[in-house]
Design a protein around this motif. Sequence first.
Motif, short mmCIF file in Angstrom:
data_model
loop_
_atom_site.label_atom_id
_atom_site.label_comp_id
_atom_site.label_asym_id
_atom_site.label_seq_id
_atom_site.Cartn_x
_atom_site.Cartn_y
_atom_site.Cartn_z
N MET A 1 -13.02 -20.58 36.92
CA MET A 1 -13.66 -20.70 37.97
C MET A 1 -14.86 -21.94 38.10
O MET A 1 -14.56 -22.55 39.06
CB MET A 1 -14.80 -19.42 38.01
N THR A 2 -15.28 -22.08 36.90
CA THR A 2 -15.95 -23.43 36.94
C THR A 2 -15.01 -24.61 37.23
O THR A 2 -15.62 -25.72 37.95
CB THR A 2 -16.81 -23.51 35.39
N TYR A 3 -14.15 -24.89 36.44
CA TYR A 3 -13.13 -25.97 36.83
C TYR A 3 -12.73 -26.29 38.40
O TYR A 3 -13.14 -27.29 38.89
CB TYR A 3 -11.77 -25.74 36.11
N GLY A 4 -12.57 -25.05 39.00
CA GLY A 4 -12.13 -25.14 40.55
C GLY A 4 -13.12 -25.50 41.40
O GLY A 4 -13.21 -26.25 42.06
N THR A 5 -14.54 -24.86 40.99
CA THR A 5 -15.68 -25.18 41.84
C THR A 5 -16.27 -26.48 41.74
O THR A 5 -16.44 -27.17 42.51
CB THR A 5 -16.63 -23.87 41.53
N ALA A 6 -16.41 -27.00 40.27
CA ALA A 6 -16.90 -28.16 39.95
C ALA A 6 -15.97 -29.15 40.64
O ALA A 6 -16.46 -30.13 41.18
CB ALA A 6 -16.92 -28.56 38.53
N GLY A 7 -14.62 -29.11 40.57
CA GLY A 7 -13.60 -29.96 41.20
C GLY A 7 -13.39 -30.08 42.85
O GLY A 7 -13.62 -31.06 43.44
N MET A 8 -13.97 -28.81 43.26
CA MET A 8 -14.11 -28.92 44.97
C MET A 8 -15.26 -29.46 45.30
O MET A 8 -15.25 -30.54 46.35
CB MET A 8 -14.02 -27.55 45.05
N ILE A 9 -16.40 -29.24 44.56
CA ILE A 9 -17.58 -29.97 45.22
C ILE A 9 -17.76 -31.48 45.13
O ILE A 9 -18.05 -31.96 45.92
CB ILE A 9 -18.85 -29.06 44.49
N THR A 10 -17.41 -31.84 44.07
CA THR A 10 -17.60 -33.20 43.49
C THR A 10 -16.31 -34.13 44.59
O THR A 10 -16.72 -35.11 44.94
CB THR A 10 -17.29 -33.59 42.11
N THR A 11 -15.25 -33.53 44.26
CA THR A 11 -14.36 -33.99 45.20
C THR A 11 -14.41 -34.19 46.82
O THR A 11 -14.27 -35.15 47.45
CB THR A 11 -12.69 -33.54 45.04
N ARG A 12 -15.18 -33.06 47.13
CA ARG A 12 -15.69 -33.06 48.67
C ARG A 12 -16.51 -34.22 49.00
O ARG A 12 -16.41 -34.80 49.80
CB ARG A 12 -16.30 -31.61 49.02
N GLU A 13 -17.48 -34.57 47.96
CA GLU A 13 -18.55 -35.46 48.28
C GLU A 13 -17.87 -36.85 48.15
O GLU A 13 -18.17 -37.70 48.92
CB GLU A 13 -19.71 -35.31 47.13
N ARG B 1 -14.03 -36.07 29.18
CA ARG B 1 -13.50 -36.37 30.59
C ARG B 1 -13.05 -35.44 31.30
O ARG B 1 -12.40 -34.33 31.09
CB ARG B 1 -12.48 -37.44 30.26
N CYS B 2 -13.24 -35.53 32.60
CA CYS B 2 -12.81 -34.81 33.81
C CYS B 2 -11.32 -34.22 33.58
O CYS B 2 -10.47 -35.35 33.77
CB CYS B 2 -13.21 -35.28 34.96
N PRO B 3 -11.14 -32.93 33.33
CA PRO B 3 -9.51 -32.89 33.41
C PRO B 3 -8.87 -32.88 34.83
O PRO B 3 -7.50 -32.76 34.72
CB PRO B 3 -9.51 -31.31 32.89
N GLY B 4 -9.64 -33.03 35.89
CA GLY B 4 -9.08 -32.93 36.99
C GLY B 4 -9.13 -34.29 37.60
O GLY B 4 -8.88 -34.41 38.84
N ALA B 5 -9.28 -35.36 36.85
CA ALA B 5 -9.51 -36.60 37.28
C ALA B 5 -8.57 -37.29 38.31
O ALA B 5 -8.51 -37.88 39.49
CB ALA B 5 -9.67 -37.67 36.05
N PHE B 6 -7.13 -37.08 37.77
CA PHE B 6 -5.94 -37.36 38.38
C PHE B 6 -5.82 -36.71 39.89
O PHE B 6 -5.64 -37.45 40.65
CB PHE B 6 -4.83 -37.49 37.80
N SER C 1 -17.43 -42.70 35.61
CA SER C 1 -17.51 -41.67 36.57
C SER C 1 -16.75 -40.50 36.54
O SER C 1 -17.40 -39.41 36.97
CB SER C 1 -17.22 -42.27 38.11
N PHE C 2 -15.64 -40.12 35.61
CA PHE C 2 -15.12 -39.11 35.30
C PHE C 2 -15.51 -38.72 33.85
O PHE C 2 -14.86 -38.02 33.27
CB PHE C 2 -13.42 -39.17 35.56
N GLY C 3 -16.51 -39.37 33.44
CA GLY C 3 -16.77 -39.24 31.95
C GLY C 3 -15.83 -39.90 31.10
O GLY C 3 -14.94 -40.71 31.40
N ASP C 4 -15.70 -39.63 29.74
CA ASP C 4 -14.81 -39.93 28.78
C ASP C 4 -14.64 -39.19 27.50
O ASP C 4 -15.12 -38.37 27.36
CB ASP C 4 -15.36 -41.66 28.50
N GLY C 5 -13.70 -39.76 26.73
CA GLY C 5 -13.47 -38.93 25.55
C GLY C 5 -12.85 -37.48 25.91
O GLY C 5 -12.10 -37.09 27.00
#
Length: 177
Positions: free
Chosen positions: A1-13, A122-127, A115-119
């Motif tokens: 749930m967190t993965y999907g929500t976080a990715g949706m909000i940040t990608t929308r912005e 790192r954001c798992p949904g960056a690509f 911007s996607f973090g690192d190590g």
Amino acid sequence: MTYGTAGMITTREFISVAAWHLLKNPELRAAYVHGTEKERHAVLHEILRLEPVVGTLYRRAAQEMTVGGEVIPQGSVFALDIGQANLDPAVMGEGAEQLCPMRELPRGVQAQGLSFGDGHHRCPGAFLAIKETDVFLRRLLIWNDLHVVSEPRVTYNEVIKGYELRGFRVRLGGARA
């Protein structure tokens, strides 16, 4: 749930801020729309570097370290200002505050900076975020008569420690505002 929500909000912005940049800069927009996937992704990474959706990341020091002459004890929580880190000329080169897709970077430095973090954080949904943004914007911006009707209001979201764009309106055809 967190993965999907976080990715949706940040990608929308990010989609909104990238569209805003591209609509305000016709030359960049044309280069983006007519570029190869590699060139388009370079434009998106550079916009993201300059406009990180998440402005602050918190990390715990795995070991004692010295930063700027200050000792950070092992186990301490510290904040990383992503916007400032992404403008470091020692890493990003001369003109780090300017939008320059395909800039030469030292080995190991990502085009979007931190911007996607690192190590391992790192954001798992960056690509996926870049790909999704590219698919959406390429199809949106191909229309020559698409233009901004109202500039967005930029607000701050305390939860993600980053910006939100509100009231950003575009129009296909019709009179320009």
